[in-house]
Design an enzyme around this catalytic site. Structure first.
Site, short mmCIF file in Angstrom:
data_model
loop_
_atom_site.label_atom_id
_atom_site.label_comp_id
_atom_site.label_asym_id
_atom_site.label_seq_id
_atom_site.Cartn_x
_atom_site.Cartn_y
_atom_site.Cartn_z
N LYS A 182 -10.53 0.07 -13.93
CA LYS A 182 -9.91 0.24 -15.24
C LYS A 182 -10.58 -0.64 -16.29
O LYS A 182 -10.29 -0.54 -17.48
CB LYS A 182 -8.41 -0.07 -15.17
CG LYS A 182 -7.61 0.86 -14.25
CD LYS A 182 -6.14 0.51 -14.27
CE LYS A 182 -5.37 1.21 -13.17
NZ LYS A 182 -5.24 2.66 -13.38
N ASP A 233 1.18 -8.14 -13.03
CA ASP A 233 0.33 -6.98 -12.80
C ASP A 233 -0.39 -6.68 -14.11
O ASP A 233 0.20 -6.15 -15.04
CB ASP A 233 1.19 -5.80 -12.34
CG ASP A 233 0.43 -4.48 -12.27
OD1 ASP A 233 -0.76 -4.45 -12.63
OD2 ASP A 233 1.04 -3.47 -11.86
N HIS A 257 5.07 0.25 -11.76
CA HIS A 257 4.26 1.18 -10.99
C HIS A 257 4.70 1.10 -9.54
O HIS A 257 5.20 0.08 -9.08
CB HIS A 257 2.78 0.75 -11.13
CG HIS A 257 1.77 1.70 -10.58
ND1 HIS A 257 1.52 1.81 -9.22
CD2 HIS A 257 0.92 2.56 -11.20
CE1 HIS A 257 0.56 2.70 -9.04
NE2 HIS A 257 0.18 3.17 -10.20
N GLN A 263 -3.12 -2.80 -16.51
CA GLN A 263 -3.22 -2.08 -17.78
C GLN A 263 -3.49 -2.99 -18.97
O GLN A 263 -3.49 -2.52 -20.11
CB GLN A 263 -1.93 -1.29 -18.03
CG GLN A 263 -1.67 -0.17 -17.05
CD GLN A 263 -2.62 1.00 -17.18
OE1 GLN A 263 -3.22 1.22 -18.24
NE2 GLN A 263 -2.81 1.75 -16.11
N CYS A 304 2.97 7.52 -11.27
CA CYS A 304 3.31 6.54 -10.20
C CYS A 304 4.45 5.63 -10.66
O CYS A 304 4.44 4.42 -10.39
CB CYS A 304 2.09 5.72 -9.78
SG CYS A 304 0.84 6.69 -8.94
#
Length: 410
Positions: free
Chosen positions: A231, A205, A128, A208, A369
């Site tokens: 999220k 990261d 991203h 997600q 992104c």
């Protein structure tokens, strides 16, 4: 709850999400943009109202009752996050505005302490922008440069190439757990072990992944990990950075102001202890308390049950969508999250998204992104359907029917 979600359980869960009950253009809302943000259960919405209605006061510095109540709830939220990812200490949990700020914090502070001109940061081809741009900005400041792990045709990282990127100049690896553009679940345990074998710390990261599967930072042995509340069925504007104490203690503060200080004079300032050293200004304590409520909510359902159900949805959606003439998937890794990026024939992704929207179906279109990833794939963008545990097979059928109607217009 059991490790398997039944249709009855999912229908009951859906009643907790007021927004899912509404109509869009006269049709039932089919929300398949969970990769961008998730919807919020009524329990989280009510918690926000409760805090503002009963204990709203600035935290940490007040001696009065409301301030103490707000402080206790805010710090209890920190402990909820600690337990959620199994961090060793609550002091290792830093509250930020989101994954993006968490990565920027590490990029700025880690590079100030540990990096010099010519040093290297390893990222991947599927990152991203939030895990590309901060490192490029540090390149302008400290002279570090990024090196990129390539991907194969399935959208999987090529680990043999990853191994070759390490050298004496490598200072940090920063990679996503799950690709927001492809759905690929990266082998981060193996990647962490390889980084440590080379004496290099690694940041994950988890924007997600935190909402889709159990994350145990001690079992993974990652050095940093970031995720976002919005999220994870919580409010916007709140994020989490986990960092090993040994690094956080050495890293300088990211921002200056109130909260993050011990003493201030015009001659010198000394900084507060962890975690407050990295939390300048009044924190969004309403947001952190609501995040804790979201964690409580999904923990009651069970992340294993959520993952199993979402895997079932992914398999069903993949099978049904593949029947559509001209369907092309982007990201066909053997291990995937509940996200499908696709194109149909020569239909532009924006046209597809707009025409699905008129049918009440919410999907994401564009480069997600991840423009460098799209360049690798040789495309401008995709249509992306991303699923959550409140989605149903019936909604997948509506998506399939919607795409077929769109395709019939071209």
């Amino acid at each position: 709850m059991n490790s398997k979600l039944t249709n009855e359980a999912v229908n009951k869960i859906r009643q907790d999400f007021p927004i899912l009950q509404q109509m869009v253009y006269g049709k039932p809302l089919v929300y398949l943009d969970n990769g961008a943000t998730s919807q919020k259960p009524i329990q989280v919405i009510k918690k926000i109202e409760e805090v503002y209605s009963t204990i709203n006061a600035n935290v940490h510095r007040g001696v009065h009752f409301l301030s103490q109540q707000a402080t206790d709830a805010h710090e209890a939220a920190r402990r909820s996050v600690q337990a959620f990812i199994n961090a060793p200490k609550s002091e290792e949990i830093i509250f930020t505005r989101g994954t993006t700020e968490s990565i920027n914090l590490v990029a700025s502070s880690f590079c100030r302490k540990f990096c010099k001109k010519g040093d290297e940061i390893i990222i991947s081809a599927m990152e991203h922008h939030a895990n590309i741009v901060p490192w490029q900005m540090q390149g302008e400041i400290s002279g570090v440069r990024i090196r990129v792990i390539p991907i194969n045709d399935k959208g999987e990282l090529i680990l043999e190439e990853y191994q070759k990127l390490f050298n004496e100049k490598t200072k940090l690896v920063s990679v996503m757990h799950i690709s927001n553009g492809l759905g690929t679940i990266n082998p981060i345990k193996e990647m962490i072990e390889l980084a440590h074998k080379n004496g290099v710390p690694i940041m994950i990261d988890a924007a997600q992944s935190a909402q889709h599967m159990v994350i145990d930072v001690q079992a993974l042995d990652c050095d940093f990990l970031a995720f976002s509340s919005h999220k994870l069925y919580g409010p916007t504007g709140i994020g989490v950075l986990y960092g090993k104490e040994k690094y956080l203690e050495l890293m300088p503060p990211y921002q200056g102001g109130g909260e993050m200080i011990a003493t201030v004079s015009f001659d010198k300032t000394t900084f507060n202890e962890l975690p407050f050293k990295f939390e300048a200004g009044t924190p969004d304590y309403v947001g952190t308390i609501a995040l804790a409520e979201a964690i409580k909510y999904i923990s009651a359902i069970g992340l294993d049950a959520i993952k199993n159900y979402e895997d079932e949805l992914l398999n069903y959606a993949s099978e049904q969508l593949m029947q559509i003439k001209g369907m092309r998937f982007f990201g066909t890794a053997s291990k995937k999250s509940s996200l499908i990026s696709f194109q149909v024939g020569n239909i532009h992704h924006y046209d597809m998204g707009m025409l699905l929207n008129r049918q009440g179906i919410a999907v994401r279109t564009g480069h997600h992104c991840a423009q460098p990833l799209m360049k690798v794939l040789g495309i401008e963008g995709t249509t992306r359907a991303s699923m959550a545990f409140y989605n149903t097979k019936h909604e997948i059928d509506m998506l399939v029917g919607g795409i077929e109607r769109v395709a019939g217009m071209f």
